[in-house]
Design an enzyme around this catalytic site. Structure first.
Site, PDB file in Angstrom:
ATOM      1  N   LYS A  11       0.830  -1.144   0.187  1.00 34.47           N
ATOM      2  CA  LYS A  11       0.061   0.107  -0.093  1.00 34.47           C
ATOM      3  C   LYS A  11       0.922   1.310   0.033  1.00 34.47           C
ATOM      4  O   LYS A  11       2.154   1.039   0.504  1.00 34.47           O
ATOM      5  CB  LYS A  11      -0.833  -0.137   1.002  1.00 34.47           C
ATOM      6  CG  LYS A  11      -1.992  -1.306   1.221  1.00 34.47           C
ATOM      7  CD  LYS A  11      -2.914  -1.117   2.327  1.00 34.47           C
ATOM      8  CE  LYS A  11      -4.018  -2.229   2.167  1.00 34.47           C
ATOM      9  NZ  LYS A  11      -4.929  -2.124   3.445  1.00 34.47           N
ATOM     10  N   TYR A  51     -12.107  -2.164  -3.527  1.00 32.47           N
ATOM     11  CA  TYR A  51     -12.833  -2.302  -2.192  1.00 32.47           C
ATOM     12  C   TYR A  51     -14.438  -2.149  -2.065  1.00 32.47           C
ATOM     13  O   TYR A  51     -14.827  -1.794  -1.191  1.00 32.47           O
ATOM     14  CB  TYR A  51     -12.180  -1.564  -1.199  1.00 32.47           C
ATOM     15  CG  TYR A  51     -10.673  -1.693  -0.735  1.00 32.47           C
ATOM     16  CD1 TYR A  51     -10.574  -2.969   0.023  1.00 32.47           C
ATOM     17  CD2 TYR A  51      -9.335  -0.995  -1.067  1.00 32.47           C
ATOM     18  CE1 TYR A  51      -9.324  -3.528   0.562  1.00 32.47           C
ATOM     19  CE2 TYR A  51      -8.141  -1.361  -0.522  1.00 32.47           C
ATOM     20  CZ  TYR A  51      -8.320  -2.632   0.302  1.00 32.47           C
ATOM     21  OH  TYR A  51      -7.130  -3.092   0.459  1.00 32.47           O
ATOM     22  N   ASN A 114      -1.870   0.398   6.858  1.00 38.96           N
ATOM     23  CA  ASN A 114      -1.495  -0.830   7.272  1.00 38.96           C
ATOM     24  C   ASN A 114      -0.636  -1.917   6.055  1.00 38.96           C
ATOM     25  O   ASN A 114      -0.610  -2.972   6.341  1.00 38.96           O
ATOM     26  CB  ASN A 114      -2.629  -1.458   7.955  1.00 38.96           C
ATOM     27  CG  ASN A 114      -3.516  -2.064   6.880  1.00 38.96           C
ATOM     28  OD1 ASN A 114      -3.772  -1.804   5.642  1.00 38.96           O
ATOM     29  ND2 ASN A 114      -4.625  -2.906   7.323  1.00 38.96           N
ATOM     30  N   HIS A 117      -2.166  -5.350   1.532  1.00 39.71           N
ATOM     31  CA  HIS A 117      -3.298  -6.037   1.288  1.00 39.71           C
ATOM     32  C   HIS A 117      -3.125  -7.522   0.893  1.00 39.71           C
ATOM     33  O   HIS A 117      -1.966  -7.410   0.095  1.00 39.71           O
ATOM     34  CB  HIS A 117      -4.257  -5.277   0.257  1.00 39.71           C
ATOM     35  CG  HIS A 117      -5.347  -6.393  -0.342  1.00 39.71           C
ATOM     36  ND1 HIS A 117      -6.466  -6.341   0.341  1.00 39.71           N
ATOM     37  CD2 HIS A 117      -5.328  -7.144  -1.588  1.00 39.71           C
ATOM     38  CE1 HIS A 117      -7.288  -7.272  -0.339  1.00 39.71           C
ATOM     39  NE2 HIS A 117      -6.364  -7.674  -1.365  1.00 39.71           N
ATOM     40  N   GLU A 128      -9.622 -10.567  -7.704  1.00 43.52           N
ATOM     41  CA  GLU A 128      -8.806  -9.500  -7.302  1.00 43.52           C
ATOM     42  C   GLU A 128      -7.654  -9.674  -8.343  1.00 43.52           C
ATOM     43  O   GLU A 128      -7.062  -8.476  -8.975  1.00 43.52           O
ATOM     44  CB  GLU A 128      -8.059  -9.433  -6.159  1.00 43.52           C
ATOM     45  CG  GLU A 128      -9.325  -9.202  -5.096  1.00 43.52           C
ATOM     46  CD  GLU A 128      -8.802  -9.117  -3.520  1.00 43.52           C
ATOM     47  OE1 GLU A 128      -9.689  -8.946  -2.650  1.00 43.52           O
ATOM     48  OE2 GLU A 128      -7.551  -9.658  -3.298  1.00 43.52           O
TER      49      GLU A 128
HETATM   50  P1  RTP Z   1      -6.965  -6.099   3.363  1.00 41.66           P
HETATM   51  O1  RTP Z   1      -8.243  -6.361   2.619  1.00 41.66           O
HETATM   52  O2  RTP Z   1      -6.404  -4.673   2.960  1.00 41.66           O
HETATM   53  O3  RTP Z   1      -6.167  -7.002   3.190  1.00 41.66           O
HETATM   54  O4  RTP Z   1      -7.007  -5.975   4.991  1.00 41.66           O
HETATM   55  P2  RTP Z   1      -7.889  -7.027   5.998  1.00 41.66           P
HETATM   56  O5  RTP Z   1      -8.643  -8.037   5.031  1.00 41.66           O
HETATM   57  O6  RTP Z   1      -6.836  -7.306   6.793  1.00 41.66           O
HETATM   58  O7  RTP Z   1      -9.072  -5.997   6.132  1.00 41.66           O
HETATM   59  P3  RTP Z   1     -10.570  -5.752   5.920  1.00 41.66           P
HETATM   60  O8  RTP Z   1     -11.443  -6.059   6.808  1.00 41.66           O
HETATM   61  O9  RTP Z   1     -10.646  -6.360   4.379  1.00 41.66           O
HETATM   62  O10 RTP Z   1     -10.407  -4.234   5.618  1.00 41.66           O
HETATM   63  C1  RTP Z   1      -9.989  -3.633   4.480  1.00 41.66           C
HETATM   64  C2  RTP Z   1      -8.994  -2.201   4.927  1.00 41.66           C
HETATM   65  O11 RTP Z   1      -9.860  -1.559   5.373  1.00 41.66           O
HETATM   66  C3  RTP Z   1      -9.338  -0.771   6.527  1.00 41.66           C
HETATM   67  N1  RTP Z   1     -10.193  -1.000   7.722  1.00 41.66           N
HETATM   68  N2  RTP Z   1     -10.204   0.171   8.384  1.00 41.66           N
HETATM   69  N3  RTP Z   1     -10.981   1.644  10.746  1.00 41.66           N
HETATM   70  C4  RTP Z   1     -11.427   0.409  10.762  1.00 41.66           C
HETATM   71  O12 RTP Z   1     -12.084   0.069  11.494  1.00 41.66           O
HETATM   72  C5  RTP Z   1     -11.167  -0.415   9.526  1.00 41.66           C
HETATM   73  N4  RTP Z   1     -11.294  -1.633   9.260  1.00 41.66           N
HETATM   74  C6  RTP Z   1     -10.751  -1.803   8.166  1.00 41.66           C
HETATM   75  C7  RTP Z   1      -7.770  -1.399   6.777  1.00 41.66           C
HETATM   76  O13 RTP Z   1      -7.062  -0.532   6.011  1.00 41.66           O
HETATM   77  C8  RTP Z   1      -8.054  -2.703   5.997  1.00 41.66           C
HETATM   78  O14 RTP Z   1      -6.894  -3.256   5.599  1.00 41.66           O
HETATM   79 MG    MG Z   2      -9.571  -7.925   3.235  1.00 46.19          MG
END
Ligand code: RTP
Ligand code: MG
Length: 141
Positions: A11, A51, A114, A117, A128
């Site tokens: 990212k 997203y 973070n 992804h 994706e």
């Molecule tokens: P990613 O999709 O980016 O690999 O991350 P992930 O599966 O670990 O998390 P996901 O639940 O899919 O969320 C996508 C991205 O959204 C942001 N996020 N912010 N502020 C919040 O509560 C929150 N929750 C998620 C994060 O940047 C996450 O990577």
């Molecule tokens: Mg995710």
């Protein structure tokens, strides 16, 4: 174990920190191969479509703002159990909760910025990967 493909995005925060190589080295050390890659500035529309599953979440606008804030390094990784292996290397979404030695523990600042992804399942990995790479730009080896 099955050979799988997964989509990884380094990212904008991690690209800006100049740690693309350090992150890719972790994938390679874990036995994953980079079989497609591109440094890319996402448009707003691309980030919103990528997203889309999160479009109703309160953090959606911040997420899109962040994903277009600078270039990203998008890759297809291939290897044994690649989807879960990549998720394990990444660590928890919130870097404060990520296990020591994971990419997010070592390189990420916050739940918004973070570092990486990774696809979360075979179905999302397929969608994706196709979002970014035509099959002709993927080189399995
Ligand atoms: P990613 O999709 O980016 O690999 O991350 P992930 O599966 O670990 O998390 P996901 O639940 O899919 O969320 C996508 C991205 O959204 C942001 N996020 N912010 N502020 C919040 O509560 C929150 N929750 C998620 C994060 O940047 C996450 O990577
Ligand atoms: Mg995710």
């Amino acid at each position: 174990m099955a050979i799988e493909r997964t989509l990884s995005i380094i990212k904008p925060d991690a690209v800006a920190k100049n740690v693309i190589g350090q992150i890719v080295a972790r994938f390679e050390q874990a036995g994953l191969k980079v079989i497609a890659a591109s440094l890319k500035q996402l448009s707003r529309s691309e980030a919103e479509r990528f997203y889309a599953v999160h479009s109703e979440r309160p953090f959606f606008k911040d997420l899109v703002d962040f994903m277009v804030s600078g270039p990203v390094f998008v890759q297809v990784l291939e290897g044994d159990n690649a989807i879960q292996k990549n998720r394990d290397l990444m660590g928890a979404t919130d870097p404060k909760k990520a296990e020591a030695g994971t990419i997010r523990a070592d390189f990420a600042e916050s739940i918004d910025a973070n570092a990486v992804h990774g696809s979360d399942a075979p179905e999302t990995a397929a969608v994706e990967i196709a979002f970014f790479f035509p099959e002709s730009n993927i080189h399995s080896r």
